[in-house]
Design an enzyme around this catalytic site. Structure first.
Site, PDB file in Angstrom:
ATOM      1  N   GLU A 118      38.973  48.374  29.667  1.00  0.00           N
ATOM      2  CA  GLU A 118      37.664  49.013  29.483  1.00  0.00           C
ATOM      3  C   GLU A 118      37.003  48.574  28.174  1.00  0.00           C
ATOM      4  OE1 GLU A 118      36.610  50.337  32.022  1.00  0.00           O
ATOM      5  OE2 GLU A 118      38.205  51.417  33.071  1.00  0.00           O
ATOM      6  N   HIS A 141      38.761  57.723  25.936  1.00  0.00           N
ATOM      7  CA  HIS A 141      38.716  57.825  27.403  1.00  0.00           C
ATOM      8  C   HIS A 141      40.064  58.345  27.897  1.00  0.00           C
ATOM      9  CE1 HIS A 141      38.574  56.974  31.617  1.00  0.00           C
ATOM     10  NE2 HIS A 141      39.417  55.959  31.536  1.00  0.00           N
ATOM     11  N   HIS A 143      42.063  60.903  31.383  1.00  0.00           N
ATOM     12  CA  HIS A 143      42.005  61.288  32.796  1.00  0.00           C
ATOM     13  C   HIS A 143      42.387  62.762  32.985  1.00  0.00           C
ATOM     14  CE1 HIS A 143      42.923  56.790  34.107  1.00  0.00           C
ATOM     15  NE2 HIS A 143      41.766  56.917  33.459  1.00  0.00           N
ATOM     16  N   HIS A 213      37.282  59.367  38.276  1.00  0.00           N
ATOM     17  CA  HIS A 213      38.079  58.516  37.387  1.00  0.00           C
ATOM     18  C   HIS A 213      38.520  59.233  36.104  1.00  0.00           C
ATOM     19  CE1 HIS A 213      38.439  54.390  35.124  1.00  0.00           C
ATOM     20  NE2 HIS A 213      39.237  55.294  34.622  1.00  0.00           N
TER      21      HIS A 213
HETATM   22  P1  13P Z   1      43.990  50.149  30.399  1.00  0.00           P
HETATM   23  O1  13P Z   1      45.495  50.288  30.487  1.00  0.00           O
HETATM   24  O2  13P Z   1      43.539  48.723  30.573  1.00  0.00           O
HETATM   25  O3  13P Z   1      43.476  50.784  29.135  1.00  0.00           O
HETATM   26  O4  13P Z   1      43.363  50.931  31.631  1.00  0.00           O
HETATM   27  C1  13P Z   1      43.583  52.307  31.785  1.00  0.00           C
HETATM   28  C2  13P Z   1      42.387  53.025  32.297  1.00  0.00           C
HETATM   29  O5  13P Z   1      42.315  54.224  32.165  1.00  0.00           O
HETATM   30  C3  13P Z   1      41.289  52.264  32.962  1.00  0.00           C
HETATM   31  O6  13P Z   1      40.149  53.043  33.051  1.00  0.00           O
HETATM   32 ZN    ZN Z   2      40.574  55.211  33.058  1.00  0.00          ZN
END
Ligand code: 13P
Ligand code: ZN
Length: 269
Positions: A118, A141, A143, A213
């Site tokens: 990202e 970022h 989840h 996401h």
């Molecule tokens: P990366 O391991 O490349 O950071 O990807 C994880 C992710 O959350 C993609 O949105």
């Molecule tokens: Zn992600």
């Protein structure tokens, strides 16, 4: 690498990043390699660390980031797990240097760990924020299960409705996230399409929901970014717990929400 480890101010910031990476894992927001972090550390770099040689071939950027020319970022590595970023931030992330023209970057410390997929979203977000005069240093970022859950329900794919619902569960939600949460329509992870759609929402919000996401928070301090997501996640849990218990939560009234603005000197969305 001695040069980096000797820099106490920089290492203190890396410790805070590691601390937050640990929280993301313990919160259950960071399955496998889920989530990524970038922090602008330019102000913490001394002359010696700024001139470290590249550890890997220079990488071109798909979209130039002119406002980041000559800036330095700690960025978590692609495929790396937050629980290990917490333990060993330099085995699971690296420091990158953006070229003066903003068209490419080099990995300079401590190992050639490739940055998150990202990276385009992160750098374009930092670049956009600087272009409007903000000195925001952090893009986080992650989840969070509960907040992602909302993005699977059509009526909540509306920034005002989702924000109003989350704000109305507890007063802190509006106090901590006064600009609410913006919605970024689904796009394939790691794509330029996702990056362009993301910066569109940044004019209005410091927290964004990537449909189906995850969530992003921007700010000046990584602990504050974590706290903002944590507060909205708490609101989401209160909402879903009420629904599971079989009732629609009453929520704070418009008057109760409005009264927070002067009481806490909040900006309007
Ligand atoms: P990366 O391991 O490349 O950071 O990807 C994880 C992710 O959350 C993609 O949105
Ligand atoms: Zn992600």
């Amino acid at each position: 690498m001695e040069i980096i480890r000797r820099n106490k101010a920089l290492m203190a910031e890396i410790d805070r990043i590691a601390e937050v990476a640990g929280y993301l894992w313990t919160k259950g927001w960071a399955e496998r390699n889920g989530g990524n972090i970038s922090v602008n550390v330019t102000h913490l770099m001394d002359d010696e660390s700024k001139s470290l040689p590249a550890l890997a071939p220079t990488r071109p950027l798909n979209e130039e980031v002119p406002f980041l020319g000559g800036h330095f970022f700690y960025v978590t590595g692609t495929g790396k797990r937050m629980r290990y970023v917490a333990q060993a931030p330099f085995d699971n992330g690296s420091i990158i240097r953006i070229a003066p023209d903003g068209k490419s970057f080099d990995i300079i410390a401590e190992q050639p760990v490739g940055p998150t997929m990202e990276i385009h979203s992160h750098l374009m977000m930092h670049n956009y924020l600087r272009s409007i005069g903000r000195e925001t240093t952090v893009v986080l970022h992650t989840h969070p299960t509960d907040l992602i859950g909302f993005s699977h329900c059509k009526p909540f794919l509306n920034s005002e409705h989702l924000t109003r619902t989350l704000w109305s569960m507890i007063p802190e939600a509006r106090i901590v996230v006064p600009k609410g949460i913006g919605i970024v329509p689904y796009a394939i992870p790691g794509t330029m399409e996702l990056a362009y759609a993301t910066i569109e929402q940044l004019a209005k919000h410091d927290m964004l929901l990537w449909e189906k996401h995850g969530v992003l928070a921007v700010g000046d301090d990584i602990i504050d970014c974590f706290d903002a997501i944590d507060t909205m996640s708490k609101s989401a849990q209160i909402y879903f717990n009420a629904r599971w218990a079989g009732y629609e939560p009453v929520g704070m009234t418009d008057e109760e929400l409005e009264a927070l603005v002067p009481a806490f000197n909040l900006p309007r969305m």
